[in-house]
Design an enzyme around this catalytic site. Sequence first.
Site, short mmCIF file in Angstrom:
data_model
loop_
_atom_site.label_atom_id
_atom_site.label_comp_id
_atom_site.label_asym_id
_atom_site.label_seq_id
_atom_site.Cartn_x
_atom_site.Cartn_y
_atom_site.Cartn_z
N VAL A 401 0.82 -1.20 0.00
CA VAL A 401 0.00 0.00 0.00
C VAL A 401 0.86 1.27 0.00
O VAL A 401 1.95 1.30 0.58
CB VAL A 401 -0.96 -0.02 1.22
N SER A 429 4.69 5.40 -6.43
CA SER A 429 4.45 6.44 -7.44
C SER A 429 4.63 7.83 -6.86
O SER A 429 4.75 8.80 -7.61
CB SER A 429 3.04 6.29 -8.03
N HIS A 450 9.16 1.93 -10.71
CA HIS A 450 7.77 2.39 -10.82
C HIS A 450 7.11 1.82 -12.07
O HIS A 450 7.41 2.25 -13.18
CB HIS A 450 7.73 3.92 -10.82
N ASN A 453 0.06 1.21 -14.41
CA ASN A 453 -1.10 0.32 -14.42
C ASN A 453 -1.92 0.50 -15.70
O ASN A 453 -2.14 1.64 -16.10
CB ASN A 453 -1.97 0.64 -13.19
#
EC number: 4.2.1.17
Length: 716
Positions: A401, A429, A450, A453
């Site tokens: 998370v 991010s 990174h 998505n």
Amino acid sequence: MIYQSPTIQVELLEDNIARLCFNAEGSVNKFDRETLNSLNDALDALAQTQGVKGLMLTSGKDAFIVGADITEFLGLFAQDDNVLQGWLEDANKVFNKLEDLPFPTISAIKGFALGGGCETILATDLRIADTSARIGLPETKLGIIPGFGGTVRLPRVIGADNALEWITTGKDQRPEAALKVGAIDAVVAPELLETAACQMLQDAISEKIDWQARRQRKLSPLTLPKLEAMMSFATAKGMVFKVAGKHYPAPMAVVEVIEKAALSERAEALQVEHQAFIKLAKTDVAKALIGIFLNDQLVKGKAKKAAKQAQAVNSAAVLGAGIMGGGIAYQSASKGTPIVMKDINQAALDLGLNEAAKLLTAQINRGRSTPAKMAGVLNNITATLDYNALKQADVVVEAVVEHPKVKATVLAEVEQVVGEDAIITSNTSTISINLLAKSLQKPERFCGMHFFNPVHKMPLVEVIRGEHSSEETVASVVAYAAKMGKTPIVVNDCPGFFVNRVLFPYFAGFSGLLEDGADFAAIDKVMEKQFGWPMGPAYLLDVVGLDTGHHAQAVMAEGFPDRMAKEGKDAIDVMFEADRFGQKNGKGFYQYSVDRRGKPKKEVDPLSYELLGNAFGEQKEFSSDEIIARTMIPMIIETVRCLEEGIIATPAEADMGLVYGLGFPPFRGGVFRYLDTLGVANFVALADQYAHLGGLYQVTDKMRELAATNGSYYPA
């Protein structure tokens, strides 16, 4: 030996068959001027050799010919039209000379035969390929069309409809597909290629194959009934425009060229091709798309260089399952690196495994994989609740998370478990890599990784170098990302890294327009239809998630308070506070329902207009130019700041980050290519008109200096 040069060798085999082998000094064969001149000389030497009964073209490399040398031809594109016309005519004389030899010819094709390589094989009478072959004309992807007779010969070999599909899409074709439409005459195992080619050539020499009729078909007009031709080309124009749109003129030019040349013989048809080629070569779109191709080569070259100083990654791990973790696990496992997926929750592990299985099933349904391959990939993913399963991992990707304390705790825990030489990365991010590094005993073996998505679709990975990250660590992660099939760019740590740092000023420009009364749907329409983004800013925020955007915006405001801090509420705050988070909860700027295929369907929601109206007052109309200026100027200036501050190393890497990470319109080439096309001085003058809107619209001193000297970011 009939002929020998650094790129081509010609020898006479038994039965008086000549073997012409493309074998340049580098790793691949390309069509540059030297190769073209050598081919011309080799054909002259062949014509003067007594007793030659047939010619076989082959390659000394793993690939036949990968295409033209784009870097060399770019200089030609800048020349006057008559110079370019002369070059095209000279080049085509060579291919015509090959096609007009007084004996049958065959191409023995292995690996890639693309662009000029494909046009070479089309000039021979017969074509045979091994199972590794890939054949195609990808020029439209570069904003141009084939220039060595591809639009003339391919329709006459495989028919107009098939040729239109091949050339307008620019896709390379597998040998089975090429055989089906008649582009090649046989497919054989690699070890049998030249033997089978010689046998087929013997059949032509002995007139078992009518090679002269095949040749004549390529020299003659297309054999299409007039009515059928009209319908075929009209349908093609509609379909091509629907796919390519108004911003990409090359695919439509292909249809027009083939249609115009349909009733012509070779000489006249080639002239039609030349004229269209010259026109397209001069366009900004061609410069932009060729620029992307060259930038992609540069980035891939850096990744190859990194691999030489990288430690081997034979096994990996991802911390945090779910959709993102499952996507990372799928990507690693499907590209051959076994991966452990660790979570504290069995339900999250199940979700991650289901995500990988779903992606693999989709590959099978598209005919791109098999159940056996799927089983192999899933066997490469080990799901676990136990940290000890990570002991053998060479690289660990933390993807828990997005919370600094949670990430710091997890990173410290994993460092105690993995080996001394293991590299740990964070898929964050928004959180500083330097901050997260403080939780580790070996910050030199840590950096950011990174992913974007959805992981399986988005080609970019930002590799974030922290102040303590070693060069070996960064190189190893770059090499691992490339091994995963991704395009890695290295950026230095700062709030938002590179992609998000330049994205949020764009969102700020959008929010400013809404505060002044603009309609978000009208903005989206302009930015999609006119500027060329795949999604306008309102739609993009809905897809990203307005809760995610709200959080990231706060991070950016804290990092760059001089220009990104807000006064009062903006549109993102209004939506967030109304619990409108976008697609994830069915309502954001737009409202969403699910269509028959289970995909989110976007619809206008009067409530969002009511919320914005209450916050900002009456709607006003803005011109397209003003909408583009107010959204793009902040993004462009922030991108330039990233280059000037050394956050990103080169304009090329910045532009690839924007195209691959954000979907920046490829026909514009990225921010720096777009700036060069506009002219830096013109952009500075435009930005100055909006300087009163705040710090995001203030150009840098270096930009003013570049503007004053009519400079550019790419070499002219």
